[in-house]
Enzyme design. Sequence first.
Site, PDB file in Angstrom:
ATOM      1  CD1 TRP A   1     -11.197  10.307  -6.889  1.00 31.45           C
ATOM      2  CD2 TRP A   1     -13.036   9.632  -7.667  1.00 31.45           C
ATOM      3  NE1 TRP A   1     -12.130  10.530  -5.990  1.00 31.45           N
ATOM      4  CE2 TRP A   1     -13.321   9.967  -6.392  1.00 31.45           C
ATOM      5  CE3 TRP A   1     -14.071   9.069  -8.490  1.00 31.45           C
ATOM      6  CZ2 TRP A   1     -14.666  10.037  -5.985  1.00 31.45           C
ATOM      7  CZ3 TRP A   1     -15.392   9.106  -8.230  1.00 31.45           C
ATOM      8  CH2 TRP A   1     -15.560   9.440  -6.592  1.00 31.45           C
TER       9      TRP A   1
ATOM     10  CG  ASN B   1      -8.451   2.382   0.457  1.00 35.10           C
ATOM     11  OD1 ASN B   1      -8.571   3.341  -0.349  1.00 35.10           O
ATOM     12  ND2 ASN B   1      -8.125   0.914  -0.075  1.00 35.10           N
TER      13      ASN B   1
ATOM     14  CD1 TRP C   1     -13.038   9.852 -14.815  1.00 34.48           C
ATOM     15  CD2 TRP C   1     -11.973  10.985 -13.634  1.00 34.48           C
ATOM     16  NE1 TRP C   1     -11.937  10.547 -15.671  1.00 34.48           N
ATOM     17  CE2 TRP C   1     -11.227  10.947 -14.829  1.00 34.48           C
ATOM     18  CE3 TRP C   1     -11.127  11.715 -12.440  1.00 34.48           C
ATOM     19  CZ2 TRP C   1      -9.954  11.835 -14.967  1.00 34.48           C
ATOM     20  CZ3 TRP C   1      -9.955  12.216 -12.583  1.00 34.48           C
ATOM     21  CH2 TRP C   1      -9.479  12.423 -13.698  1.00 34.48           C
TER      22      TRP C   1
ATOM     23  CD  GLU D   1      -2.774  -1.287  -0.013  1.00 38.13           C
ATOM     24  OE1 GLU D   1      -3.254  -0.144  -0.367  1.00 38.13           O
ATOM     25  OE2 GLU D   1      -2.967  -2.421  -0.583  1.00 38.13           O
TER      26      GLU D   1
ATOM     27  CD1 TRP E   1     -18.874   8.436 -16.381  1.00 37.01           C
ATOM     28  CD2 TRP E   1     -16.843   8.914 -17.347  1.00 37.01           C
ATOM     29  NE1 TRP E   1     -17.966   7.536 -15.916  1.00 37.01           N
ATOM     30  CE2 TRP E   1     -16.905   7.674 -16.400  1.00 37.01           C
ATOM     31  CE3 TRP E   1     -16.056   9.169 -18.064  1.00 37.01           C
ATOM     32  CZ2 TRP E   1     -15.671   6.757 -16.284  1.00 37.01           C
ATOM     33  CZ3 TRP E   1     -14.830   8.657 -18.090  1.00 37.01           C
ATOM     34  CH2 TRP E   1     -14.514   7.330 -17.071  1.00 37.01           C
TER      35      TRP E   1
ATOM     36  CD1 TRP F   1      -2.546   2.827  -4.482  1.00 38.57           C
ATOM     37  CD2 TRP F   1      -1.997   1.433  -6.026  1.00 38.57           C
ATOM     38  NE1 TRP F   1      -3.248   3.286  -5.504  1.00 38.57           N
ATOM     39  CE2 TRP F   1      -3.181   2.335  -6.222  1.00 38.57           C
ATOM     40  CE3 TRP F   1      -1.440   0.571  -6.951  1.00 38.57           C
ATOM     41  CZ2 TRP F   1      -3.655   1.982  -7.653  1.00 38.57           C
ATOM     42  CZ3 TRP F   1      -2.134   0.086  -8.062  1.00 38.57           C
ATOM     43  CH2 TRP F   1      -3.163   1.221  -8.552  1.00 38.57           C
TER      44      TRP F   1
END
Length: 472
Positions: free
Chosen positions: A380, A339, A357, A272, A303, A275
């Site tokens: 996102w 999360n 988004w 993590e 969208w 990441w």
Amino acid sequence: MDKGQCVIWWIRRDLRLSDNPVLDEITAQGATVLPLYICDPIDEALGAAPQFRLGLGLQRLRRSLEARGLKLIVRKGAALEVLRDVLTESDATGVYWSRLYDPEAIARDSEAKTTLQSQGVMARSFGGRLLFEPWTVEKKTGGFFQVYTPFWRTVAQRPVAPPTSAPVALQPPQVWPRSDELSDLGFDRRMHHAADIVAAHCRVGEQAAYARAEQFVHEDLPDYENLRDVPSSGVTSGLSENLAWGEISPRQIWDLCDQARVGSAVEKFRKELVWREFSYHLMYHTPHILDRNWRSGWDGFAWQEAQSDALKAWQQGRTGIDLIDAGMRELYVTGKMHNRVRMVAASFLCKHLMVQWKLGMDWFQDCLVDWDPAANAMGWQWVAGCGPDAAPFFRIFNPEGQRQKFDPETAYCRKWIAEGQRDAPETALAFFEACPKSWNMTADTPRSAPIVELATGRARALAAYETLRKTG
């Protein structure tokens, strides 16, 4: 630099004294240190919650500096102009700062470095925000990584330098320039009556951050693999806000993990951290990830890009979908969101509601006390399917299925949704104290019916994706 000369520590997102390469270098040179925070247009443009949290962090850092006989000098204005003014008003001959990696900060810092150096000022930048500088991680064939797994494999075996302790002594300058009042910057002005509510959920300062990190590693980490996705468990590090503002460094967290004796859980948690590194790697190499589809093939996707009732219902935690509403209310009360719930809430907006988004990203940017430009954009775009190494668009989280799996006893949902509970907890009631009165929401208001039937929303999203796939 001669011993005893003064260096300005230009403070940004490095609100700590320990493991701070800037301070390490200043003390190694025997220089005095002049701490300076500049509220420039970049920080003025921060969202309400991030700016509020920055103010809390600066207040705590100021107290730490005062305990060491130093002042925090605060100024407002364009960074280069303020630096020039403070250099003139003080006996400083250098300006040192910790690097940031978003394009706005890079442009600002590059101009400052070039201009100041041309005027004979020692202007230098240092790492400290990341484990690995983005330009130091490359594929074997050259170039940057676009997929996480090989990025992880590349950096996982790299040595990480041990963190350094706070300097034993920091020497003050002989001349202190004038300072504005930190309170006059109005960092809390857009929080209104939510300020005290959100502040109660923040862990501010490097001492609190390090204590939380130690607690997590020694008490919570053994259960991390199994419980990290259960939002009511509390088994997450809770360090995102402290990393965001530099109250703890990733090296300090990495080092603490070496003390743990749960190998697989350590690797899961370190992934993590990496990441986060990957998001910075991509922001540095492809800065358009911050404001447009990383994959240009998604530019024609259908969208909804305008404000809508659906977007408003999502923002206000009144979609009628329990896990979504619980998460959005947790966000408004605490400035954070678990999360797993973040992913589900983002997926619901982009897919079930078909909302662009970027509109969701902007809302998070305004509401998160742990807002981070790279992590927010990466998260996102990953959920929406248009980003690097993204989840396939057809992977559509079912929020009710996710609730049944990760909140089967509804402990998390009951913590944040008051309606329908005879004795609702304070956490759930706090939402109605924090939210704007214009929302006209009270604990006595009946729960909204779901704004979209989940199967219908899923089918609509998949149909739109199929259209893009055929025409893209």
